[in-house]
Design an enzyme around this catalytic site. Structure first.
Site, PDB file in Angstrom:
ATOM      1  N   ASP A  60       1.511   8.315  57.134  1.00  0.00           N
ATOM      2  CA  ASP A  60       0.750   7.113  56.791  1.00  0.00           C
ATOM      3  C   ASP A  60       1.442   5.899  57.410  1.00  0.00           C
ATOM      4  OD1 ASP A  60       2.952   6.675  55.209  1.00  0.00           O
ATOM      5  OD2 ASP A  60       1.918   6.931  53.309  1.00  0.00           O
ATOM      6  N   GLY A  63       1.943   1.061  54.524  1.00  0.00           N
ATOM      7  CA  GLY A  63       1.366  -0.071  53.798  1.00  0.00           C
ATOM      8  C   GLY A  63       1.035   0.254  52.348  1.00  0.00           C
ATOM      9  N   ASP A 114      -2.826  -1.041  57.347  1.00  0.00           N
ATOM     10  CA  ASP A 114      -4.029  -1.630  56.764  1.00  0.00           C
ATOM     11  C   ASP A 114      -3.673  -2.218  55.412  1.00  0.00           C
ATOM     12  OD1 ASP A 114      -3.538   0.727  55.377  1.00  0.00           O
ATOM     13  OD2 ASP A 114      -5.642   1.032  54.897  1.00  0.00           O
ATOM     14  N   GLN A 162     -11.850   0.017  55.453  1.00  0.00           N
ATOM     15  CA  GLN A 162     -11.667  -0.628  54.151  1.00  0.00           C
ATOM     16  C   GLN A 162     -12.971  -1.343  53.779  1.00  0.00           C
ATOM     17  OE1 GLN A 162      -9.297  -0.378  51.970  1.00  0.00           O
ATOM     18  NE2 GLN A 162      -7.649   0.608  53.138  1.00  0.00           N
ATOM     19  N   ASP A 239      -5.390  14.112  51.530  1.00  0.00           N
ATOM     20  CA  ASP A 239      -3.992  14.223  51.118  1.00  0.00           C
ATOM     21  C   ASP A 239      -3.956  13.831  49.658  1.00  0.00           C
ATOM     22  OD1 ASP A 239      -4.172  11.169  51.736  1.00  0.00           O
ATOM     23  OD2 ASP A 239      -2.304  11.411  50.611  1.00  0.00           O
ATOM     24  N   CYS A 277      -5.289  35.097  42.340  1.00  0.00           N
ATOM     25  CA  CYS A 277      -4.466  34.413  43.350  1.00  0.00           C
ATOM     26  C   CYS A 277      -3.401  35.370  43.898  1.00  0.00           C
ATOM     27  CB  CYS A 277      -3.799  33.190  42.716  1.00  0.00           C
ATOM     28  SG  CYS A 277      -2.701  32.303  43.837  1.00  0.00           S
ATOM     29  N   CYS A 279      -0.607  34.318  45.553  1.00  0.00           N
ATOM     30  CA  CYS A 279       0.636  33.607  45.867  1.00  0.00           C
ATOM     31  C   CYS A 279       1.832  34.326  45.238  1.00  0.00           C
ATOM     32  CB  CYS A 279       0.575  32.142  45.416  1.00  0.00           C
ATOM     33  SG  CYS A 279       0.897  31.868  43.667  1.00  0.00           S
ATOM     34  N   CYS A 282       1.946  34.196  41.426  1.00  0.00           N
ATOM     35  CA  CYS A 282       0.974  35.030  40.705  1.00  0.00           C
ATOM     36  C   CYS A 282       1.213  36.518  40.928  1.00  0.00           C
ATOM     37  CB  CYS A 282      -0.447  34.636  41.095  1.00  0.00           C
ATOM     38  SG  CYS A 282      -0.912  33.014  40.410  1.00  0.00           S
ATOM     39  N   HIS A 308       2.046  27.711  43.356  1.00  0.00           N
ATOM     40  CA  HIS A 308       0.712  28.175  42.991  1.00  0.00           C
ATOM     41  C   HIS A 308      -0.341  27.096  43.251  1.00  0.00           C
ATOM     42  CE1 HIS A 308      -2.761  29.790  41.072  1.00  0.00           C
ATOM     43  NE2 HIS A 308      -2.862  28.661  40.407  1.00  0.00           N
TER      44      HIS A 308
END
Lengths: 342, 342
Positions: A60, A63, A114, A162, A239, A277, A279, A282, A308
């Site tokens: 990013d 800002g 920004d 924006q 994100d 799941c 993972c 799990c 997880h």
């Protein structure tokens, strides 16, 4: 994109992220600039080498943290002056400076500086702020074109729409940015406290204007339902700290909704967090064990819950892609949202 | 044996332990009895299943924590009465009770309840305490013989030699325990603050008496040098929190001695913790990055340092075994000790 604020997605190793299906991370320019410093990271060969992540990284502009950490002192056309939340030292971010920092970090996708307006935001302020943001985007694009990546790898730059909740300002923002022909576009200034309906309305409005052949990134969103609602409106990238932050607070996601793994009701539960799941958490551990780890303040609990949740988000987005291709995204995502609301 | 106090070796997953070459863990009966409870762990199929570790586990008797956590209220021939450090509730450990708890946990090696004398300890107290410990060992052995493991897997029981720094009491302890014919023997009451010379003297004395065809386990030792000195004196097994606790404090081990990875001098260091180490931390991350993680309070720093230290200890002990077989253990370990003292 899981969030790797300080050069690590909290509690997780790069190998675990890869195993969870993560293919791009976000790094926070503000934090990395202050500590350990972008020039130091450059000496280590860039953020990828520093943190041992060989996939793409988006950074990013820095800002947003200046605003959210109340570090801001002054904002004008020359940029933003702020104090470090670590030691109170004074710093200035300009459009050029934040690109320069991101060049040092070596991220694959850089973001323009920004101003993220708060919610609510009066119309007059939103308009003036947007003018600043647009001038900033112009200056950023020029600096991006005239500067080179330190290691020879291309670094893309995304513009950020924006305009708060005002359609005409959003329209001006999106159209002006599109003229600058960025490789991708973000929708900023949402997920800052506005109702979901407002967010969806503005997202819809922006994606209608932004080019459909470039990535569209809704910053800071969100819950699984928020994400599916935004995918339905044409958003490609997200994100959010929710999967990892919630995990550390003991909230984990399952196909049937979220659950508070710390709760006493799971102390004798021999099922995994989510039976569907695959993972590491799990496949190997019960809710009862993970509940015990949280109860006993053991770090492995934070790790397993984080792993997880990140895996859950990755599976969700992979499934969304498949459903879009299969043509039944809409019914699938509505079914999920209904199940999670129960 | 890395120490898994509360059903996890702090910060590490079972897979990481396996990758680091760990083949047996220690679990703390006192902690697991209080939280999540041995009966709960039994319902989960025992400690191995509960924590996802399919290698051997040794559990202590719980007595040491009662002393070290100042939880003790009363000690007599019926056992020890103590208060939980968690909620102040009152509990009693008897020889039979601690075996019963360890049966529920399903450990492969159980330890008898004993009284670990402090250092210094006057001769009179050491003698009386040792009599109690021997009566306790006798009762433990009887209960062990007459009770069954809940899941059908054999559970061994080790006796523990006490006697403080007094050779005649140690001799009585070691000989009496040997008559009870345990599958293995521990040397307790050391690593409690005595000088290294005293520890080595008593270790030497005990291993001369204890049968050489049974495992000899020196409880709570120690640093790499302590361990090599004890291996030289015939000790086969160790447990200690040093590798993991030091790691979390930012102290890591290398072939050239330990280093404080948190220190500012490592902030630009692009070398791994130990260039000769093949652990995940050393294969993928620099000292500068790990120093940054500690500086930024990131959990991954604790993980990488812990993983490295456990790997270092495992490599050290594997190398010790090879050197013993090759016949040059003595010169090799002296070289190492000299290098680490520099």
């Amino acid at each position: 994109m899981p969030v790797g604020t300080q050069g690590t997605v909290k509690t997780l190793s790069p190998q675990e992220l890869k195993d969870a299906g993560v293919n791009i991370l976000l790094g926070n320019t503000y934090h990395l600039y202050l500590r350990p410093g972008d020039e130091r990271i450059l000496r280590f060969g860039g953020l990828h080498r520093f943190m041992g992540w060989d996939g793409p990284i988006l950074t990013d502009s820095g800002g947003f943290q200046v605003f959210s950490l109340n570090a801001l002192r002054k904002i004008d056309d020359q940029g933003i002056v702020f104090r470090s939340h670590l030691d109170g030292s004074s710093h200035r971010f300009t459009p050029q400076k934040t690109i320069g920092i991101q060049r040092n970090l070596g991220s694959d996708i850089m973001m323009v500086l920004d101003e993220c307006t708060p919610y609510p935001c009066d119309r007059d302020y939103a308009e003036r702020s947007n003018e600043r943001t647009l001038r900033c985007a112009q200056a950023s694009a020029e600096y991006w074109q005239s500067s080179d990546p330190p290691d020879g790898y291309d670094q893309a730059l995304f513009g950020i729409v924006q305009g708060s909740v005002y359609q005409d300002i959003r329209e001006k923002s999106a159209k002006s940015l599109t003229e600058l022909d960025f490789p991708g576009y973000a929708i900023g200034g949402l997920a800052v406290g506005e109702p979901a309906g407002e967010r969806n309305r503005i997202t819809d409005f922006c994606t209608d204007i932004l080019p459909s052949d470039k990535p569209r990134y809704l910053m800071g969103v969100g819950t699984p339902v928020d994400i599916l609602e935004s995918v339905a409106r044409g958003v490609d990238m997200f994100d959010c700290v929710i999967p990892t932050r919630n995990a550390r607070n003991g909230t984990v996601y399952t196909a049937d909704g979220k659950l508070i793994i710390k709760a006493g009701r799971y102390q004798d539960d021999q099922e995994p967090i989510d039976a569907g799941c695959d993972c590491y958490a799990c496949r190997n551990f019960s809710r009862g064990y993970i509940r015990h780890l949280f109860n006993a303040n053991e770090i492995l609990g934070l790790r397993l819950a984080s792993l997880h949740n990140v895996s859950f988000y990755m599976h969700l987005l992979n499934e969304a892609r498949s459903r879009i291709e299969a043509g039944d995204f809409s019914s699938w995502s509505k079914d999920l949202a209904n199940r999670w609301e129960e």
